[in-house]
Design an enzyme around this catalytic site. Sequence first.
Site, PDB file in Angstrom:
ATOM      1  N   CYS A 143       0.820  -1.214   0.000  1.00  0.00           N
ATOM      2  CA  CYS A 143       0.000   0.000   0.000  1.00  0.00           C
ATOM      3  C   CYS A 143       0.855   1.266   0.000  1.00  0.00           C
ATOM      4  CB  CYS A 143      -0.904  -0.018   1.235  1.00  0.00           C
ATOM      5  SG  CYS A 143      -1.797   1.528   1.512  1.00  0.00           S
ATOM      6  N   TRP A 181      -7.666  -7.335   4.763  1.00  0.00           N
ATOM      7  CA  TRP A 181      -6.259  -7.618   5.038  1.00  0.00           C
ATOM      8  C   TRP A 181      -6.132  -8.692   6.121  1.00  0.00           C
ATOM      9  CZ3 TRP A 181      -3.012  -5.567   1.656  1.00  0.00           C
ATOM     10  CH2 TRP A 181      -3.297  -4.342   1.066  1.00  0.00           C
ATOM     11  N   ARG A 213     -14.284  -0.038   3.762  1.00  0.00           N
ATOM     12  CA  ARG A 213     -13.062  -0.821   3.558  1.00  0.00           C
ATOM     13  C   ARG A 213     -12.185  -0.732   4.799  1.00  0.00           C
ATOM     14  NH1 ARG A 213      -9.355   0.835   0.297  1.00  0.00           N
ATOM     15  NH2 ARG A 213     -10.294   2.842  -0.253  1.00  0.00           N
ATOM     16  N   THR A 215      -8.808  -0.303   5.972  1.00  0.00           N
ATOM     17  CA  THR A 215      -7.641   0.229   5.275  1.00  0.00           C
ATOM     18  C   THR A 215      -6.393   0.256   6.156  1.00  0.00           C
ATOM     19  OG1 THR A 215      -8.193   2.510   5.905  1.00  0.00           O
ATOM     20  CG2 THR A 215      -9.101   1.686   3.818  1.00  0.00           C
ATOM     21  N   TYR A 226      -5.378   5.978  -8.936  1.00  0.00           N
ATOM     22  CA  TYR A 226      -6.553   5.171  -8.597  1.00  0.00           C
ATOM     23  C   TYR A 226      -7.791   5.662  -9.351  1.00  0.00           C
ATOM     24  CZ  TYR A 226      -4.015   2.846  -4.846  1.00  0.00           C
ATOM     25  OH  TYR A 226      -3.114   2.073  -4.143  1.00  0.00           O
TER      26      TYR A 226
END
Length: 293
Positions: free
Chosen positions: A39, A72, A100, A102, A166
């Site tokens: 990331c 994750w 999400r 993150t 993105y």
Amino acid sequence: MTTVEKEMAAGRFVRQPNRFTGELTAEPGRYRLLVSYACPWAHRTLIVRRLLGLEDAIGVGVVDPIRDERGWRFPEPDPVTGATFLSELYKATDPDFDGRYTVPCVWDARTGSLATNDFPAITIAMETAFTALHSPGAPDLYPERLRPEIDALNERIYETVNNGVYKAGFATAQDAYDEAVEALFATLDALEERLADRRYLFGADLTEADVRLYPTLARFDTVYFSHFKCNIRRLADYPNLWRYARDLYAIPAFGETTDFDHIKRHYYATQRMINPSGVVPKGPLIDWTLTAP
């Protein structure tokens, strides 16, 4: 509907707001920084932690680069939080959270909850709130006299480069893609010109702006050029930006936190809406160790 699909509007990617925005204080051992090497937002926190010598003050937990519908995952249960999935920590902090999960985010061992997942604020806190814990000779990445200029450049880089890739990669409408990719390369062109007569974005010294730009550049030719269709030019086609990126890579805090294997496996194997097969390409072969001219 996937969480990424929830962030789409008229074919455009609109990133979800950061849910947790607590302030961090300089207390050694209180916080655990949770990251993925894949990331870019997490990458910047690893760079700053290393540059400022905060490794002993702030612990780190690293998730696996392959993410599924559960989010994750830690390769082994995290030894501090006990979590197997990052989602467990989000839900422990806010049971109603449905966005999400993150990285980066920061776990507060004192409160037993997430303190923040506000990625722009995490590095600023390390640079300003943790000064008493910086190693001797640590750089001033956010000098007070330059903050307005750094903030302004960071905003443009975020909108058109960091998040711009993105916007291009996740676009499902032609006009949304065109808009994003044109803005991206307009900014890269401007940065190429800016770096014609200086080593870093603000001259001879590293700043927060360099930390924020580098993770996108490190992923550009390897992932964003092909996977996100940001293919007007490669990073290697920009003499000044390519020299600058390699110069940063040569600094251990940058190069030793750059994991191209994690980066490629995450983007190509995880983002099936863009790469349905999940096949991870062998290339491109790029030598980041070249000496800057």
